[in-house]
Design a protein around this motif. Structure first.
Motif, short mmCIF file in Angstrom:
data_model
loop_
_atom_site.label_atom_id
_atom_site.label_comp_id
_atom_site.label_asym_id
_atom_site.label_seq_id
_atom_site.Cartn_x
_atom_site.Cartn_y
_atom_site.Cartn_z
N SER A 181 13.39 7.28 6.76
CA SER A 181 14.73 6.81 6.39
C SER A 181 15.73 7.95 6.47
CB SER A 181 14.70 6.24 4.97
OG SER A 181 14.41 7.26 4.03
N ALA A 182 17.01 7.58 6.58
CA ALA A 182 18.07 8.60 6.61
C ALA A 182 18.11 9.36 5.30
CB ALA A 182 19.42 7.93 6.89
N ASP A 183 17.81 8.67 4.20
CA ASP A 183 17.82 9.34 2.90
C ASP A 183 16.70 10.37 2.82
OD1 ASP A 183 19.95 7.81 2.11
OD2 ASP A 183 18.73 6.31 1.05
N ALA A 184 15.54 10.08 3.41
CA ALA A 184 14.42 11.03 3.38
C ALA A 184 14.79 12.31 4.11
CB ALA A 184 13.17 10.39 4.00
N ALA A 185 15.44 12.17 5.27
CA ALA A 185 15.86 13.36 6.01
C ALA A 185 16.95 14.12 5.27
CB ALA A 185 16.34 12.96 7.40
N ALA A 186 17.87 13.36 4.65
CA ALA A 186 18.96 14.01 3.92
C ALA A 186 18.45 14.80 2.73
CB ALA A 186 19.98 12.95 3.46
#
Length: 217
Positions: A181-186
């Protein structure tokens, strides 16, 4: 009977300032010995070689903190240990790659690091999507054995983004933004940056990475 003045005698001690060595060669003028060079690159604000200072009366505490390379008596001795704890910002390198090719790009980066002389124990690899095959294999024997290899610190260690907070800092951290997810990378990228002592390499979509790390890339 008139006195005849004696001729002046020239003694060895009356010769010029340059001394002659026993071998007949002129002894070179002594030069100052430079201080020890640091192994790591010089850090901003690191003082130069110490100049000789008159002996001063120091308390046992002052003697303990007076180390070569630190500022002289003019600097406050109470805050000396804090100077060494100033956080260092690692260099950031971005390798453009798709989510499906990010892991391969990270593997190539690790190979180049090892070929350039980096020790395997200096490298930490983090994945934001699917786990690296090595991590999946080692975790099949249990987390205790998996993290024991991390603590040994003698080989490249591969970890999932969710485990970054548990991983210790290493000189080089390589991040493969290979999905998730984008949140995981962020969340993983700033933590990876904090774990990198000298170099952070990020393989993935440049737009996504720049949106998280900003001007640091």
């Amino acid at each position: 009977m008139p006195l005849i003045p004696e001729e002046p005698q020239i003694h060895e001690s009356a010769q010029g300032p340059r001394a002659t060595a026993a071998s007949g060669r002129t002894a070179p003028t002594p030069r100052p010995v430079p201080g020890p060079r640091p192994v790591a690159p010089p850090r901003p604000g690191r003082p130069g070689p110490l100049r000789p200072t008159p002996p001063v009366q120091r308390t046992p505490h002052d003697v303990a903190v007076a180390k070569p390379g630190l500022p002289g008596p003019a600097a406050p001795s109470v805050s000396t240990p804090a100077a060494a704890s100033v956080p260092r910002t690692p260099q950031i390198q971005l390798i453009p790659a798709s989510a499906t090719g990010a892991l391969d790009a990270a593997e190539e980066a690790v190979d180049l690091l090892l070929e350039s002389g980096r020790a395997p124990g200096e490298v930490l690899v983090i994945t934001t999507g699917e786990q690296h095959p090595w991590a999946a294999h080692e975790l099949s024997f249990g987390e205790a054995a998996y993290w024991a290899q991390h603590d040994a610190g003698d080989d490249v260690f591969y970890a999932d983004a969710s485990a970054v907070s548990r991983a210790a800092s290493r000189p080089v951290v390589v991040v493969a933004v290979n999905g998730g997810s984008a949140d995981a990378a962020a969340e993983a990228l700033p933590l990876a940056q904090a774990r990198a002592g000298a170099l952070l390499i990020v393989c993935g979509d440049p737009q996504q990475i720049n949106s998280v790390l900003g001007a640091g890339v």
